[in-house]
Structure formats: C-alpha cells, structure tokens
Write a protein that holds these residues in place. Structure first.
Motif, PDB file in Angstrom:
ATOM      1  N   LYS A 155      25.930  35.018  42.320  1.00  0.00           N
ATOM      2  CA  LYS A 155      24.944  35.990  41.854  1.00  0.00           C
ATOM      3  C   LYS A 155      24.401  35.619  40.479  1.00  0.00           C
ATOM      4  CE  LYS A 155      26.621  39.875  44.596  1.00  0.00           C
ATOM      5  NZ  LYS A 155      27.122  41.266  44.591  1.00  0.00           N
ATOM      6  N   LEU A 156      25.283  35.131  39.599  1.00  0.00           N
ATOM      7  CA  LEU A 156      24.816  34.746  38.266  1.00  0.00           C
ATOM      8  C   LEU A 156      23.912  33.523  38.337  1.00  0.00           C
ATOM      9  CD1 LEU A 156      24.838  35.277  35.247  1.00  0.00           C
ATOM     10  CD2 LEU A 156      26.869  33.832  35.067  1.00  0.00           C
ATOM     11  N   LEU A 157      24.281  32.534  39.151  1.00  0.00           N
ATOM     12  CA  LEU A 157      23.442  31.342  39.284  1.00  0.00           C
ATOM     13  C   LEU A 157      22.074  31.684  39.859  1.00  0.00           C
ATOM     14  CD1 LEU A 157      26.058  28.726  40.555  1.00  0.00           C
ATOM     15  CD2 LEU A 157      24.913  28.730  38.328  1.00  0.00           C
ATOM     16  N   ALA A 158      22.037  32.597  40.827  1.00  0.00           N
ATOM     17  CA  ALA A 158      20.752  33.022  41.397  1.00  0.00           C
ATOM     18  C   ALA A 158      19.893  33.707  40.342  1.00  0.00           C
ATOM     19  CB  ALA A 158      20.991  33.953  42.584  1.00  0.00           C
ATOM     20  N   LEU A 159      20.530  34.522  39.501  1.00  0.00           N
ATOM     21  CA  LEU A 159      19.793  35.168  38.416  1.00  0.00           C
ATOM     22  C   LEU A 159      19.245  34.134  37.437  1.00  0.00           C
ATOM     23  CD1 LEU A 159      18.977  37.439  36.446  1.00  0.00           C
ATOM     24  CD2 LEU A 159      21.319  37.333  35.551  1.00  0.00           C
ATOM     25  N   ILE A 160      20.116  33.212  36.979  1.00  0.00           N
ATOM     26  CA  ILE A 160      19.694  32.217  35.993  1.00  0.00           C
ATOM     27  C   ILE A 160      18.503  31.416  36.508  1.00  0.00           C
ATOM     28  CG2 ILE A 160      20.410  30.102  34.794  1.00  0.00           C
ATOM     29  CD1 ILE A 160      23.262  31.313  34.698  1.00  0.00           C
ATOM     30  N   HIS A 161      18.518  31.090  37.802  1.00  0.00           N
ATOM     31  CA  HIS A 161      17.442  30.273  38.379  1.00  0.00           C
ATOM     32  C   HIS A 161      16.083  30.956  38.284  1.00  0.00           C
ATOM     33  CE1 HIS A 161      15.512  27.312  40.873  1.00  0.00           C
ATOM     34  NE2 HIS A 161      15.165  28.228  41.764  1.00  0.00           N
ATOM     35  N   THR A 162      16.068  32.291  38.231  1.00  0.00           N
ATOM     36  CA  THR A 162      14.800  33.025  38.209  1.00  0.00           C
ATOM     37  C   THR A 162      14.524  33.704  36.872  1.00  0.00           C
ATOM     38  OG1 THR A 162      15.865  35.026  39.087  1.00  0.00           O
ATOM     39  CG2 THR A 162      14.944  33.465  40.683  1.00  0.00           C
ATOM     40  N   ALA A 163      15.357  33.425  35.881  1.00  0.00           N
ATOM     41  CA  ALA A 163      15.230  34.121  34.598  1.00  0.00           C
ATOM     42  C   ALA A 163      15.129  33.132  33.445  1.00  0.00           C
ATOM     43  CB  ALA A 163      16.402  35.082  34.412  1.00  0.00           C
ATOM     44  N   SER A 164      15.152  33.662  32.241  1.00  0.00           N
ATOM     45  CA  SER A 164      14.867  32.838  31.062  1.00  0.00           C
ATOM     46  C   SER A 164      15.948  31.812  30.758  1.00  0.00           C
ATOM     47  CB  SER A 164      14.674  33.746  29.842  1.00  0.00           C
ATOM     48  OG  SER A 164      15.818  34.565  29.632  1.00  0.00           O
ATOM     49  N   GLY A 165      17.130  31.941  31.356  1.00  0.00           N
ATOM     50  CA  GLY A 165      18.183  30.953  31.139  1.00  0.00           C
ATOM     51  C   GLY A 165      18.115  29.770  32.084  1.00  0.00           C
ATOM     52  N   GLN A 166      17.070  29.672  32.900  1.00  0.00           N
ATOM     53  CA  GLN A 166      16.963  28.622  33.917  1.00  0.00           C
ATOM     54  C   GLN A 166      17.119  27.238  33.296  1.00  0.00           C
ATOM     55  OE1 GLN A 166      14.489  26.112  34.622  1.00  0.00           O
ATOM     56  NE2 GLN A 166      15.541  25.544  36.504  1.00  0.00           N
ATOM     57  N   ASN A 167      17.921  26.394  33.938  1.00  0.00           N
ATOM     58  CA  ASN A 167      18.072  25.010  33.506  1.00  0.00           C
ATOM     59  C   ASN A 167      18.469  24.154  34.709  1.00  0.00           C
ATOM     60  OD1 ASN A 167      21.215  24.436  33.401  1.00  0.00           O
ATOM     61  ND2 ASN A 167      20.949  26.463  32.472  1.00  0.00           N
ATOM     62  N   TRP A 168      18.349  22.850  34.540  1.00  0.00           N
ATOM     63  CA  TRP A 168      18.554  21.913  35.644  1.00  0.00           C
ATOM     64  C   TRP A 168      19.942  22.026  36.243  1.00  0.00           C
ATOM     65  CZ3 TRP A 168      21.833  17.456  35.448  1.00  0.00           C
ATOM     66  CH2 TRP A 168      21.706  16.599  36.543  1.00  0.00           C
ATOM     67  N   LEU A 169      20.969  22.106  35.426  1.00  0.00           N
ATOM     68  CA  LEU A 169      22.326  22.141  35.954  1.00  0.00           C
ATOM     69  C   LEU A 169      22.581  23.419  36.737  1.00  0.00           C
ATOM     70  CD1 LEU A 169      25.119  20.461  35.757  1.00  0.00           C
ATOM     71  CD2 LEU A 169      25.823  22.471  34.462  1.00  0.00           C
ATOM     72  N   ALA A 170      22.185  24.563  36.177  1.00  0.00           N
ATOM     73  CA  ALA A 170      22.416  25.828  36.866  1.00  0.00           C
ATOM     74  C   ALA A 170      21.644  25.892  38.179  1.00  0.00           C
ATOM     75  CB  ALA A 170      22.027  26.998  35.963  1.00  0.00           C
ATOM     76  N   SER A 171      20.403  25.409  38.188  1.00  0.00           N
ATOM     77  CA  SER A 171      19.586  25.486  39.398  1.00  0.00           C
ATOM     78  C   SER A 171      20.095  24.565  40.492  1.00  0.00           C
ATOM     79  CB  SER A 171      18.125  25.146  39.071  1.00  0.00           C
ATOM     80  OG  SER A 171      17.567  26.154  38.248  1.00  0.00           O
ATOM     81  N   GLY A 172      20.723  23.466  40.114  1.00  0.00           N
ATOM     82  CA  GLY A 172      21.236  22.533  41.115  1.00  0.00           C
ATOM     83  C   GLY A 172      22.746  22.497  41.180  1.00  0.00           C
ATOM     84  N   PHE A 173      23.384  23.580  40.746  1.00  0.00           N
ATOM     85  CA  PHE A 173      24.831  23.563  40.528  1.00  0.00           C
ATOM     86  C   PHE A 173      25.622  23.148  41.768  1.00  0.00           C
ATOM     87  CE2 PHE A 173      29.023  25.261  39.337  1.00  0.00           C
ATOM     88  CZ  PHE A 173      29.096  24.795  38.036  1.00  0.00           C
ATOM     89  N   ASN A 174      25.180  23.560  42.946  1.00  0.00           N
ATOM     90  CA  ASN A 174      25.926  23.247  44.165  1.00  0.00           C
ATOM     91  C   ASN A 174      25.532  21.913  44.793  1.00  0.00           C
ATOM     92  OD1 ASN A 174      27.642  25.591  44.332  1.00  0.00           O
ATOM     93  ND2 ASN A 174      25.794  26.772  44.767  1.00  0.00           N
ATOM     94  N   ASP A 175      24.573  21.218  44.178  1.00  0.00           N
ATOM     95  CA  ASP A 175      24.145  19.905  44.683  1.00  0.00           C
ATOM     96  C   ASP A 175      24.482  18.769  43.727  1.00  0.00           C
ATOM     97  OD1 ASP A 175      22.924  20.973  47.038  1.00  0.00           O
ATOM     98  OD2 ASP A 175      21.232  21.630  45.811  1.00  0.00           O
ATOM     99  N   ILE A 176      24.574  19.055  42.449  1.00  0.00           N
ATOM    100  CA  ILE A 176      24.840  18.014  41.446  1.00  0.00           C
ATOM    101  C   ILE A 176      26.323  17.658  41.495  1.00  0.00           C
ATOM    102  CG2 ILE A 176      24.834  17.486  38.981  1.00  0.00           C
ATOM    103  CD1 ILE A 176      22.439  19.480  38.795  1.00  0.00           C
ATOM    104  N   GLU A 177      26.624  16.390  41.705  1.00  0.00           N
ATOM    105  CA  GLU A 177      27.992  15.997  42.057  1.00  0.00           C
ATOM    106  C   GLU A 177      28.995  16.231  40.941  1.00  0.00           C
ATOM    107  OE1 GLU A 177      26.577  12.449  39.833  1.00  0.00           O
ATOM    108  OE2 GLU A 177      25.651  13.802  41.279  1.00  0.00           O
TER     109      GLU A 177
END
Length: 261
Positions: free
Chosen positions: A189-211
């Motif tokens: 839930k927090l990662l989904a929020l970050i992806h659509t809010a002002s804290g968005q960043n590459w690591l959080a948005s790809g957290f489950n794909d970045i090895e």
C-alpha cells in the motif's frame, strides 16, 4: 578490417550488454577474470583482432588492471582503436585516462543506468561524453536512450550525479519502508501511494522488479556499488557539501536484507 568488439567485465551488467551486442549482429566477445557464461578468461584470445573495447568492470582499480596492468589491453591489443568506458568511476580519474592512453585510441565515456533488468532487456540509458558517431550503433544495441552530455568526461560527471540521486533514493526508500513496518503500514500500500505521490522515485516504483531492491549491504553487491559511486561523487563535490553524501553512504551500509511480505 571488420570491427571486433570486446566487453571486459561480464557480470550483472556486462553479460546482458554482451548478449545484446551479439543479438544485434556484432562480432562481440566477452572477458572476465571470473568464470562467467559466455565470457572467456584467456586475455590473449580476447585481444586477438580486438578493435573496440567496452569496459564494465567495478572500479578504477579494476579499470587500471584491464587497461594497463594485469590484462594490459591497451598494449596487448595492437588493433584497438576505441575504448568505451561504461563503468561508473570518478570523472577526474576518467579525464586523466586521456594522458595515459595512446592518442591513436579514441576514448568515450558512456556509463549507463537501468540495473540488470534493463541490461538484459537491451533498454539501458547511456550518458555519453566525447564523439560517439562511430559507436552509436553499439550503444543502440544495448540501450534505448542515449544522452549526449558533451565532451569527454561529461558523461561520467552526469552519471555520478544521477547515481548520487539513485543512492539517496535507495537509502531513504528503504528507511521509510522499515518505519512503515514498525507502524503497521503495509508495504504494497505504501509503495502504491509513493508511485502516485510526491515521494515517487525509481526504486520505489520498480521495487518488485529491481533485482537489488531488497538486498542488504555487501561490498560486492549493487548496494555496495552505490556506496562506491558516492565516493566518485565525493571526488568532485565541494568540500563544504559532503555531509549529506557521507550520511547516505552510512545509511546504505546499515541496510539488512528485506524479505517479501
């Protein structure tokens, strides 16, 4: 003479880069001091007919070994006419290479961004310094976005600054996820929020794909490489603006592996 491309350093990033060069129809070979799929360990065979060298080794010490010392490709490959530096290194070190490499060999800095997932997919982002006109097809076989940052050394400066942001995003994202655990807020839930809010960043948005997103710190893994990359940034940082960089390094070194919920 047909161009023979060599990738020195076929680990997390170099293996995918080599595979995509070969898929693109280039006569490409790999070298690594460790046993790696698709890469050889015979430096004489690697240097035979080599015309373009792409270095993807860890740091300046390994770059020196490849170019001048242990492998000494600069002297062991008489047909070599181009070196593309893809490792993330101190811009000052990279610029100093020009006086150490014979003038007959063109030097291009082309560090990349995207982690292993994009190296394997051939969708890296390159930041280049120097004249890339002769090697553009090589870069296009390995990546989808190429930023010409200016003269030789400018690509490395841009990459170090980019990685400084990546390192700080990694440190802070992991920190807030740990705090969320303690407060009972679900990771997804927090990662989904970050992806659509002002804290968005590459690591959080790809957290489950970045090895490496859930890795703990180890000197030889990607978190450790980010710590090393901050050293490269410190090499060009103003003396009175290093505290935040060192704090980010210290935070990265405290990271423990993060399990999936």
């Amino acid at each position: 003479m047909a161009d023979i491309v060599g990738v020195a350093g076929c680990g997390r990033m170099g293996a995918g880069m080599l595979a995509n060069l070969q898929k693109g129809g280039f006569d490409a070979r790999g070298f690594d001091i460790r046993p790696r799929p698709g890469a050889g360990q015979d430096i004489s065979a690697f240097c035979d007919g080599l015309t373009t060298l792409i270095t993807v080794v860890r740091d300046a010490v390994e770059t020196d070994a490849v170019l001048f010392d242990d492998q000494a490709i600069v002297t062991a490959a008489p047909d070599l006419h181009t070196i593309i530096i893809c490792s993330t290194l101190s811009p000052n070190y990279v610029k100093a290479l020009r006086s150490r490499v014979p003038s007959r060999i063109a030097l291009i800095d082309a560090p990349m961004s995207g982690a292993k997932v994009r190296a394997d997919a051939g969708t890296l982002t390159f930041m280049t310094g120097g004249d890339t006109s002769a090697v553009l097809p090589l870069l296009q076989a390995m990546g989808t976005v190429i930023h010409d940052m200016g003269g030789y050394g400018a690509g490395m400066t841009a990459k170090v600054l980019n990685n400084l942001l990546a390192a700080s995003n990694t440190a802070m994202t992991r920190l807030v996820l740990d705090w969320a655990d303690a407060a009972g807020v679900a990771e997804d839930k927090l990662l989904a929020l970050i992806h659509t809010a002002s804290g968005q960043n590459w690591l959080a948005s790809g957290f489950n794909d970045i090895e490496f997103a859930r890795d703990g710190f180890a000197p030889d893994n990607t978190i450790g490489i980010l710590v090393k990359d901050i050293d490269a940034a410190l090499d060009i940082a103003p003396d009175d603006q290093t505290d935040l960089l060192r704090a980010t390094q210290a935070t990265l070194k405290t990271l423990a592996p993060r399990t999936r919920p």
